[in-house]
Design a protein around this motif. Structure first.
Motif, PDB file in Angstrom:
ATOM      1  N   SER A  21     137.254  19.517  88.363  1.00 21.99           N
ATOM      2  CA  SER A  21     136.813  18.441  89.246  1.00 21.99           C
ATOM      3  C   SER A  21     135.624  17.728  88.636  1.00 21.99           C
ATOM      4  O   SER A  21     134.990  18.225  87.707  1.00 21.99           O
ATOM      5  CB  SER A  21     136.419  19.009  90.611  1.00 21.99           C
ATOM      6  N   SER A  22     135.310  16.583  89.197  1.00 20.29           N
ATOM      7  CA  SER A  22     134.147  15.842  88.717  1.00 20.29           C
ATOM      8  C   SER A  22     132.859  16.596  89.022  1.00 20.29           C
ATOM      9  O   SER A  22     131.893  16.506  88.265  1.00 20.29           O
ATOM     10  CB  SER A  22     134.119  14.437  89.328  1.00 20.29           C
ATOM     11  N   VAL A  23     132.822  17.358  90.115  1.00 21.75           N
ATOM     12  CA  VAL A  23     131.631  18.143  90.453  1.00 21.75           C
ATOM     13  C   VAL A  23     131.376  19.188  89.368  1.00 21.75           C
ATOM     14  O   VAL A  23     130.238  19.363  88.912  1.00 21.75           O
ATOM     15  CB  VAL A  23     131.770  18.810  91.838  1.00 21.75           C
ATOM     16  N   ILE A  69     132.424  19.150  86.218  1.00 24.74           N
ATOM     17  CA  ILE A  69     132.052  18.465  84.975  1.00 24.74           C
ATOM     18  C   ILE A  69     130.611  17.958  85.053  1.00 24.74           C
ATOM     19  O   ILE A  69     129.834  18.108  84.106  1.00 24.74           O
ATOM     20  CB  ILE A  69     133.049  17.322  84.678  1.00 24.74           C
ATOM     21  N   ASP A  70     130.235  17.390  86.195  1.00 21.31           N
ATOM     22  CA  ASP A  70     128.857  16.912  86.374  1.00 21.31           C
ATOM     23  C   ASP A  70     127.859  18.059  86.310  1.00 21.31           C
ATOM     24  O   ASP A  70     126.765  17.904  85.763  1.00 21.31           O
ATOM     25  CB  ASP A  70     128.708  16.158  87.699  1.00 21.31           C
ATOM     26  N   LEU A  71     128.211  19.213  86.872  1.00 22.99           N
ATOM     27  CA  LEU A  71     127.319  20.375  86.830  1.00 22.99           C
ATOM     28  C   LEU A  71     127.095  20.831  85.386  1.00 22.99           C
ATOM     29  O   LEU A  71     125.962  21.097  84.983  1.00 22.99           O
ATOM     30  CB  LEU A  71     127.887  21.526  87.667  1.00 22.99           C
ATOM     31  N   ARG A  86     127.384  18.985  82.694  1.00 29.82           N
ATOM     32  CA  ARG A  86     126.547  17.949  82.055  1.00 29.82           C
ATOM     33  C   ARG A  86     125.078  18.114  82.457  1.00 29.82           C
ATOM     34  O   ARG A  86     124.176  17.972  81.635  1.00 29.82           O
ATOM     35  CB  ARG A  86     127.031  16.561  82.452  1.00 29.82           C
ATOM     36  N   PHE A  87     124.842  18.391  83.729  1.00 31.23           N
ATOM     37  CA  PHE A  87     123.489  18.594  84.253  1.00 31.23           C
ATOM     38  C   PHE A  87     122.801  19.756  83.552  1.00 31.23           C
ATOM     39  O   PHE A  87     121.639  19.658  83.139  1.00 31.23           O
ATOM     40  CB  PHE A  87     123.581  18.822  85.769  1.00 31.23           C
ATOM     41  N   GLU A 103     123.056  20.110  92.652  1.00 30.62           N
ATOM     42  CA  GLU A 103     122.258  18.977  92.188  1.00 30.62           C
ATOM     43  C   GLU A 103     120.769  19.287  92.084  1.00 30.62           C
ATOM     44  O   GLU A 103     119.992  18.452  91.663  1.00 30.62           O
ATOM     45  CB  GLU A 103     122.465  17.763  93.108  1.00 30.62           C
ATOM     46  N   GLN A 139     122.005  18.787  79.994  1.00 31.41           N
ATOM     47  CA  GLN A 139     120.844  17.883  80.001  1.00 31.41           C
ATOM     48  C   GLN A 139     119.544  18.672  80.146  1.00 31.41           C
ATOM     49  O   GLN A 139     118.565  18.394  79.453  1.00 31.41           O
ATOM     50  CB  GLN A 139     120.982  16.877  81.140  1.00 31.41           C
ATOM     51  N   GLU A 194     132.947  24.233  95.342  1.00 33.57           N
ATOM     52  CA  GLU A 194     132.823  22.778  95.398  1.00 33.57           C
ATOM     53  C   GLU A 194     132.665  22.248  96.817  1.00 33.57           C
ATOM     54  O   GLU A 194     131.905  21.310  97.047  1.00 33.57           O
ATOM     55  CB  GLU A 194     134.035  22.128  94.732  1.00 33.57           C
TER      56      GLU A 194
END
Length: 172
Positions: A155-157, A159-161, A163-164, A131, A167, A111
């Motif tokens: 972490s939010s990173v 979770i965002d990964l 989700r990415f 990203e 997607q 991270e």
């Protein structure tokens, strides 16, 4: 709490050193401190995101007129794939072929520098910025999710990964 070197502010010189234990890249900072490493994965624990971009620029500039071999070639290849690979205009399409044969052992997130790593059964390691889109097949993305992302802490990173990745799977 882990501290990073922030070499982008204090780097002085980068050069190769050969020793009986192998070859190393040594980063000297302006204050006299130095750090030696021989794999990109070793520095992900101590570098932050800007450090990686600065290291990429330094290696690209310093080694641009030199024939690379050994660990320098591996380090440059790792950095080049991480920084330059994308889904548009990918010059490294041969590297990304045969993904159906890739057997993932670990999928890990660092991270502090925004890098995730795929390690394969045959020893290949791919470093990717979280990203950025890479030309990964839907099947490989699904296998990554099935394996699970290794993180130091939720972490939010992370979770965002995830989700990415989901997607990207849904877009194909």
């Amino acid at each position: 709490m882990r501290r990073t070197l922030n070499i982008y502010l204090v780097i002085h010189i980068v050069y190769k050193v050969s020793s009986p234990d192998g070859d190393y890249l040594v980063i000297y900072r302006a204050n006299g401190n130095f750090r030696a490493f021989n794999y990109l994965m070793e520095i992900l624990h101590i570098f932050d995101r800007l450090d990686l971009f600065h290291l990429y620029d330094l290696i690209r500039d310093q080694f641009s007129e030199v024939t690379l071999e050994g660990f320098e070639l591996i380090l440059w290849g790792d950095l080049k794939i991480m920084m330059e690979s994308s889904t548009e205009g990918n010059e490294q399409s041969d590297f990304w072929s045969d993904q159906q044969d890739w057997k993932i052992v670990t999928w890990r997130l660092y991270e502090s520098c925004g890098v995730c790593i795929l390690e394969f059964e045959d020893g290949i390691v791919i470093h990717m910025l979280v990203e950025r889109r890479y030309p990964l097949s839907k099947d490989l993305l699904q296998r990554m999710l099935n394996l699970g992302l290794e993180v130091e802490r939720e972490s939010s990173v992370a979770i965002d990964l995830i989700r990415f990745i989901k997607q990207q799977i849904n877009e194909e």
